[in-house]
Motif scaffolding. Sequence first.
Motif, PDB file in Angstrom:
ATOM      1  N   LEU A   1      51.961  87.856 -11.517  1.00 51.52           N
ATOM      2  CA  LEU A   1      51.780  88.275 -10.122  1.00 51.52           C
ATOM      3  C   LEU A   1      52.557  87.377  -9.172  1.00 51.52           C
ATOM      4  O   LEU A   1      53.075  87.839  -8.142  1.00 51.52           O
ATOM      5  CB  LEU A   1      50.287  88.280  -9.774  1.00 51.52           C
ATOM      6  N   GLN A   2      52.667  86.088  -9.504  1.00 49.75           N
ATOM      7  CA  GLN A   2      53.471  85.177  -8.688  1.00 49.75           C
ATOM      8  C   GLN A   2      54.944  85.582  -8.703  1.00 49.75           C
ATOM      9  O   GLN A   2      55.638  85.499  -7.683  1.00 49.75           O
ATOM     10  CB  GLN A   2      53.323  83.738  -9.210  1.00 49.75           C
TER      11      GLN A   2
ATOM     12  N   TRP B   1      56.153  88.668  -9.263  1.00 56.29           N
ATOM     13  CA  TRP B   1      56.311  89.892  -8.460  1.00 56.29           C
ATOM     14  C   TRP B   1      56.349  89.549  -6.973  1.00 56.29           C
ATOM     15  O   TRP B   1      57.142  90.105  -6.207  1.00 56.29           O
ATOM     16  CB  TRP B   1      55.169  90.872  -8.735  1.00 56.29           C
ATOM     17  N   GLU B   2      55.503  88.621  -6.564  1.00 56.55           N
ATOM     18  CA  GLU B   2      55.473  88.211  -5.155  1.00 56.55           C
ATOM     19  C   GLU B   2      56.802  87.569  -4.760  1.00 56.55           C
ATOM     20  O   GLU B   2      57.347  87.850  -3.685  1.00 56.55           O
ATOM     21  CB  GLU B   2      54.323  87.230  -4.923  1.00 56.55           C
TER      22      GLU B   2
ATOM     23  N   THR C   1      55.539  94.976  -4.870  1.00 54.64           N
ATOM     24  CA  THR C   1      54.139  95.245  -5.204  1.00 54.64           C
ATOM     25  C   THR C   1      54.123  96.322  -6.278  1.00 54.64           C
ATOM     26  O   THR C   1      54.333  97.513  -5.990  1.00 54.64           O
ATOM     27  CB  THR C   1      53.357  95.735  -3.969  1.00 54.64           C
TER      28      THR C   1
END
Length: 329
Positions: free
Chosen positions: A185-186, A188-189, A194
């Motif tokens: 998730l880091q 993707w950020e 998203t």
Amino acid sequence: MKTNVRIKAVVAAVFAALFALFMVACSSGSGSSSSSSASASSSSASTSASSAAAPANPVIRISTTTSVNDSGLLPYLQPYFEKATGYKWEITSAGTGAAIKKGETGDADALLVHAKASEEEFVNAGNGVERIPFMYNYFVIVGPANDPAGIKDCTTAADAFKKIAESGSTFVSRGDDSGTNKKELQIWEAAGITPTGQDWYVNAGAGMGATLTQAAERQGYTLSDKGTFLSNDAKKSLTILLGESEDMKNTYSMIAISPSKWPDTNIDGANAFIDWMTGKEAAELIANYGVSDYGEPLFYLLESSNASASSSSSASASSASGSSSSAAA
């Protein structure tokens, strides 16, 4: 008359000889009894010493992430640890989020996890004694050999994720709040994307092994720790396309659960676990684990782990005294 005297003399001599033999026999028996008694005493002392060395509470509840279990590292180390210390591991493995939760509820004595921010939050909240980083491996992005998104020449994980999204290639996420999922998730950020809700983004909601299996079946991409991937059958149909860059380093830490927060914590056992895992025997075993099968170790020791071992030894010695367990916490 002389004959009677001679007979009496002979009888007296016989009795004297028999008496002497009797005394020798008694003396020998007494020596044997004494030896037997000494042997029994020695055996008793040995048993007593053995009992004194045995841990008062021999079971250590280890809550850990799936990667160190699925890679086979903990099962490999367990018999060496138990032989060296007399303690027994009771291991539960899940995503790092679930593993840490067991520490928050007092259902573990020590954690072995890999999500720095969550670990620091756990310790700062008073749930753990100290975060002790001691080894690492790398996250890797794996996918089909034909690499439909063309990520193999990317220099960062964020660039690779952008290409996966732009191409609409299947990406399988663990989606289980594990250390690996948090890292994903880091990334993707960092990529400014998203992925949730996208057709190409699959949420497995499972451990690393099951996620790799899904990615292999779908011929999609996923993020994995390198150790689990190399020990998984998915490597037969997927390949490492990006890994071992500094932004993909995956650090593992141990944390003893705070006995001041949870008085039932086996703090001596937790400290014994940390001491051994940061000691010489474990260092050699970890450094060699995977080399014969994969041509390289699956995990590497941090240079600071020996210093941590000294610090942990002091904490262990401190906790052994009745007054300092709470102070260490």
